[in-house]
Enzyme design. Structure first.
Site, PDB file in Angstrom:
ATOM      1  N   HIS A  58      -2.334 -30.856  12.866  1.00  0.00           N
ATOM      2  CA  HIS A  58      -2.394 -32.350  12.717  1.00  0.00           C
ATOM      3  C   HIS A  58      -1.055 -32.949  12.621  1.00  0.00           C
ATOM      4  O   HIS A  58      -0.895 -33.946  12.047  1.00  0.00           O
ATOM      5  CB  HIS A  58      -3.042 -32.566  11.267  1.00  0.00           C
ATOM      6  CG  HIS A  58      -4.371 -31.969  11.171  1.00  0.00           C
ATOM      7  ND1 HIS A  58      -5.496 -32.448  11.582  1.00  0.00           N
ATOM      8  CD2 HIS A  58      -4.804 -30.649  10.733  1.00  0.00           C
ATOM      9  CE1 HIS A  58      -6.558 -31.669  11.424  1.00  0.00           C
ATOM     10  NE2 HIS A  58      -6.139 -30.545  10.868  1.00  0.00           N
ATOM     11  N   SER A 116      20.086 -45.021  28.860  1.00  0.00           N
ATOM     12  CA  SER A 116      19.780 -46.358  28.817  1.00  0.00           C
ATOM     13  C   SER A 116      20.356 -47.362  29.571  1.00  0.00           C
ATOM     14  O   SER A 116      21.840 -47.354  29.718  1.00  0.00           O
ATOM     15  CB  SER A 116      19.580 -46.874  27.540  1.00  0.00           C
ATOM     16  OG  SER A 116      19.264 -47.970  27.125  1.00  0.00           O
ATOM     17  N   LYS A 119      21.841 -43.843  24.097  1.00  0.00           N
ATOM     18  CA  LYS A 119      20.476 -43.066  24.309  1.00  0.00           C
ATOM     19  C   LYS A 119      20.629 -41.888  25.249  1.00  0.00           C
ATOM     20  O   LYS A 119      21.492 -41.740  26.392  1.00  0.00           O
ATOM     21  CB  LYS A 119      19.674 -44.044  25.121  1.00  0.00           C
ATOM     22  CG  LYS A 119      19.096 -45.142  24.059  1.00  0.00           C
ATOM     23  CD  LYS A 119      18.450 -44.663  22.793  1.00  0.00           C
ATOM     24  CE  LYS A 119      17.135 -44.071  23.207  1.00  0.00           C
ATOM     25  NZ  LYS A 119      16.342 -45.380  23.999  1.00  0.00           N
ATOM     26  N   GLU A 148       8.512 -37.253  30.153  1.00  0.00           N
ATOM     27  CA  GLU A 148       7.772 -38.451  29.795  1.00  0.00           C
ATOM     28  C   GLU A 148       7.015 -38.652  31.360  1.00  0.00           C
ATOM     29  O   GLU A 148       5.795 -39.027  31.350  1.00  0.00           O
ATOM     30  CB  GLU A 148       8.297 -39.574  29.490  1.00  0.00           C
ATOM     31  CG  GLU A 148       8.994 -39.539  28.243  1.00  0.00           C
ATOM     32  CD  GLU A 148       9.879 -40.693  27.644  1.00  0.00           C
ATOM     33  OE1 GLU A 148      10.217 -40.852  26.334  1.00  0.00           O
ATOM     34  OE2 GLU A 148      10.511 -41.372  28.560  1.00  0.00           O
TER      35      GLU A 148
END
Length: 472
Positions: free
Chosen positions: A163, A284, A290, A297
């Site tokens: 969970h 980024s 970043k 992804e």
């Protein structure tokens, strides 16, 4: 645009009239570009078919060999880039037109007894079998990198999650090996599909069978099929193998997507479990701080398309009468797209698993003592208490710690003996992640011995696959 005389000739059909295909029909009928992945298989199938025509007496043995060798030469030229199919409505027409250009009399005999229906089915199955081999090899490559990471990190401990909440201590190796086995099931399913795919439709004709008693057993052996189709109607209309292939590609995509989901989460500063090599991440366009996990992804995102391809294939077949229908021209693109996504995602994940590093310090810091709660209950079970009673004892302690927003060890120091009973402060202070992990020695568990046994079993499986598939 009106058809030229050459265009009119480059069909495998016709009514003898001068009128060609209407431009509106030509636009949706032409499939040469989407058929191109079939080119190698169609040339292989046509060469074998030419020689089979010699074996059944339709051609002389010399003519059959000349026709077959010419098709072999065209195949070599295709791979060398010196000949490219063009100027026809599909790959099958383009190949026959070219061999007829080279051998005007013999080329016109190649299609004797053969329909585009059984020809397409044969080339399609051969191509899917080749793509299965490619994907299985890539799957094995990912498995090898999983095993390498498991060996290197066998002493790193971390919390397992259910969970998405911290659960119990495990070895990082145990976590990464949990992705070996879904991929192993993928390999098993692909290899089983390869056997079901290796059924020869060639010699079925358009729908009723072959009129010249062609040796289909010889054709099957020559082309690497394991069996021949039993019913000509089923043979030309069967696309179960294509649907199953697309589904299996989607399963690979889903398994990789689940791995990527964890890698993306673990890459966040809040977790900090994963470190990405610079060439496997991006920055980024606006924020200089970043380092984005674009690779997982993208793999995760691309899995969505494979799910759509499964629906597309099932929908295509749902309303079709049996035997061949022209709708089946549209069955290739979902297969090609699914194969490309599955294979390229596997290549990307293999690179990721080679390049990522795991932050053992952050993982160890996450092993807060609430992850030892089950271990506390197990101590009481060792002393003869029923597990459900032991669970209630530990649950009271854990609840008190949550309410005071402190650790179990901290609450144990402050609490009276009644809250802990029958546990003692010494029991709780003696808890450790390593102790918890090493209790779980049963097969499939996270103790070092069990993980090492799992690793040995997994390496044996990989070696058997490589030997069976002749992968170095």
């Amino acid at each position: 645009m009106a058809e030229t005389e050459q265009d009119k000739q480059d069909h495998l059909w016709g009514d003898g009239a001068d009128a060609g295909m209407h431009p509106a029909l030509a636009v949706i009928s032409d499939s040469l570009r989407q058929d191109m992945p079939l080119a190698d298989a169609d040339l292989r199938g046509s060469a074998a078919y030419a020689r089979a025509l010699g074996r059944c007496g339709v051609l002389t043995e010399d003519d059959a060999e000349l026709l077959g060798s010419t098709l072999d030469t065209m195949r070599d030229e295709l791979h060398e880039g010196t000949w490219k199919p063009k100027g026809a409505e599909d790959i099958h027409t383009a190949i026959e037109a070219e061999v007829t250009r080279r051998l005007p009399e013999l080329g016109g005999r190649l299609h004797t007894g053969r329909s585009r229906n059984d020809q397409v089915g044969t080339a399609f199955r051969l191509t899917v079998m080749d793509k299965i081999d490619l994907i299985v090899t890539a799957l094995i490559g990912v498995q090898e990198r999983i095993l390498a990471q498991a060996e290197v990190n066998i002493d790193l401990l971390m919390p397992a999650y259910t969970h998405m909440q911290r659960a119990q201590p495990i070895r990082l190796s145990h976590w990464i090996l949990s992705y070996f086995w879904p991929l192993d099931r993928d390999i098993e399913r692909f290899l089983q599909l390869r056997e079901r795919c290796a059924v020869l439709p060639l010699g079925s004709g358009a729908v009723a069978g072959h009129p010249f008693n062609i040796d289909r057993e010889w054709l099957a052996s020559e082309l690497g099929f394991q069996a021949i189709s039993e019913n000509s109607i089923d043979a030309v209309g069967d696309r179960d193998f294509a649907v199953e292939f697309v589904f299996l590609c989607s399963m690979v995509a889903i398994h990789l997507s689940r791995l990527c989901e964890e890698l993306v989460i673990w890459s966040s500063a809040e977790f900090g479990y994963v470190k990405w090599r610079s060439d496997l991440a991006t920055g980024s366009s606006l924020m200089p701080n970043k380092k984005n996990p674009d690779l997982p992804e993208l793999v995760r995102g691309r899995s969505a398309q494979t799910l759509g391809e499964v629906v597309s294939m099932l929908s295509l077949l749902k309303g079709l009468p049996h035997s061949y229908q022209r709708d089946l021209q549209e069955d290739k693109q979902p297969v090609w797209r699914s194969a490309y996504i599955a294979h390229s995602n596997l290549v990307a994940i293999a690179a990721a698993l080679e390049g990522i590093r795991f932050n053992g310090d952050r993982m160890e810091a996450a092993l807060t003592d609430d992850t030892f709660a089950t271990e506390m209950a197990d101590i009481l079970v060792d002393r003869g208490m029923p597990f459900r009673s032991a669970y209630r004892v530990v649950s009271k302690i854990a609840t008190a710690a949550r309410e005071k927003e402190c650790s179990i060890k901290e609450i144990a120091k402050e609490a009276d003996a009644e809250l802990l009973d029958p546990l003692t402060l010494e029991d709780i202070e003696g808890l450790s992640a390593l102790q918890s992990v090493e209790r779980r020695t049963a097969t499939g568990g996270t103790a070092k011995k069990a993980v090492q046994e799992q690793l040995e079993e997994a390496w044996d499986i990989v070696e058997l696959y490589k030997e069976r598939l002749e992968i170095e």
